[in-house]
Design an enzyme around this catalytic site. Structure first.
Site, PDB file in Angstrom:
ATOM      1  N   LYS A 179      36.163  -2.502 -10.201  1.00 12.95           N
ATOM      2  CA  LYS A 179      36.538  -3.497  -9.196  1.00 12.95           C
ATOM      3  C   LYS A 179      37.964  -3.331  -8.685  1.00 12.95           C
ATOM      4  CE  LYS A 179      32.944  -6.491  -8.987  1.00 12.95           C
ATOM      5  NZ  LYS A 179      32.335  -7.005  -7.751  1.00 12.95           N
ATOM      6  N   SER A 206      33.490 -13.953 -11.372  1.00 11.70           N
ATOM      7  CA  SER A 206      33.271 -14.312 -12.780  1.00 11.70           C
ATOM      8  C   SER A 206      34.191 -13.544 -13.707  1.00 11.70           C
ATOM      9  CB  SER A 206      31.818 -14.037 -13.175  1.00 11.70           C
ATOM     10  OG  SER A 206      31.533 -12.654 -13.087  1.00 11.70           O
ATOM     11  N   GLY A 230      17.476 -11.261 -13.676  1.00 12.78           N
ATOM     12  CA  GLY A 230      18.099 -11.570 -12.391  1.00 12.78           C
ATOM     13  C   GLY A 230      17.846 -10.477 -11.382  1.00 12.78           C
TER      14      GLY A 230
END
Length: 328
Positions: A55, A80, A210
């Site tokens: 990231k 998160s 998910g």
């Protein structure tokens, strides 16, 4: 926030901005796993990246692309954990104040690290509040620039530099496995793979609990799901973004899923056999490969290990669940 679809030229511009700032992370091999699969597997270890995850690439590139006035006013992000740390560190390096909107139940290690990088953390309730709406209040009230975690051209382009490096260091690949949350990493990855190794088939991997990206990919329209529950906390998004969905549909071969139990086995493999710490989300692509979610014999296979940020107490408890190593 731009709706412009990024391309490989944007990835090369991002690589220029990141030169000497982001780590060129190692590509590691496991002869044990290669022998088991009858393939050559190349792990791009973004767990060794600054802030411990890929990231940083997208966060830094997005803030570096802002003008001086925008950086002086500051940036806001919602995350998160790993995107939070990425934006916090990138903002500090580029002299921009940072506000990070994080769920109250985010991993403690990620929240602490975000604050240590100098960002202001604003908590929200994941069950009752919309994180983007909370962040947009700071945009509207204070004029901060929003740096979204995945559906943003400069973020996608920055993430694409990881696979650009992988292909430069390892050479052409037959298949590439990439974790999928909101789709920023895989969207950047397919831009690099398509440009450098056009015959490479790219697979996204997400938690079985998910599988919004899988449903979206196979139905041809973005599917939004209820808040998923998985140990892969970095992939608990409810839907892909418009930009990421477009790039995934255009270039990805398929979206696969793995169970939490398979993620734990992959974590333990990395700890015991390769002596590296990989967080559950970072193991998504590796778990698919280790469980032979696709036929890989005789192939050159790339796997992005997206991060290594995991609370040590949770990490120890998860490893203790895995009584046996994968058959590798």
């Amino acid at each position: 926030m731009t709706a412009t679809l990024p391309d490989y030229e944007d990835v090369t511009k991002a690589a220029f901005r990141l030169e000497g700032v982001a780590h060129r992370t190692p590509v590691l091999r496991s002869s044990t796993l290669d022998a088991r699969l009858g393939a050559q597997v190349f792990f791009k270890c973004e767990n060794f990246q600054r802030i411990g995850a890929f990231k940083f690439r997208g966060g830094y590139n997005a803030i570096a692309a802002l003008n001086d006035a925008q950086r002086r006013r500051g940036v806001v992000a919602f995350s998160s954990g790993n995107h939070a740390q990425a934006v916090a560190l990138a903002a500090r390096l580029l002299g921009a104040p940072a506000t990070i909107v994080m769920p109250a139940d985010a991993p403690r290690a990620k929240k602490n690290a975000t604050q240590e990088y100098g960002a202001r953390v604003v908590e929200y309730d994941r069950a009752t509040q919309d994180r983007e709406q909370v962040a947009r209040q700071f945009v509207e009230r204070d004029g901060l620039s929003l740096i979204p975690p995945f559906d943003y051209a400069d973020v996608i382009a920055g993430q694409g530099t990881a696979v650009k490096e992988l292909l430069e260091d390892a050479g052409g690949l037959d298949a590439l496995f990439v974790p999928v949350g909101g789709g920023g990493l895989i969207s950047g990855s397919v831009l690099s793979a398509h440009a450098i190794s056009p015959d490479c088939q790219v697979f996204g991997v997400e938690p079985e609990a998910g599988n919004d990206a899988q449903q979206s990919f196979r139905s041809g329209a973005i599917v939004r799901i209820a808040q998923p529950q998985s140990i892969a906390d970095g992939a608990l998004t409810q839907a892909l973004g418009q930009l990421t969905f477009t790039l995934i549909r255009r270039h990805v071969k398929d979206i696969l899923t793995v169970t939490d139990a398979q993620l734990v086995q992959a974590m333990r493999f990395f700890a015991e056999r390769m002596k590296i710490v990989v967080e559950p989300t970072g193991c998504l692509g590796a778990a698919a490969v280790m469980n032979e979610a696709a036929s890989l014999k005789g192939m050159r296979v790339g796997v992005v290990l997206s991060g290594g940020n995991v609370d040590l107490a949770s990490y120890g408890a998860l490893l203790a669940q895995a009584d046996n190593l994968p058959s590798a």
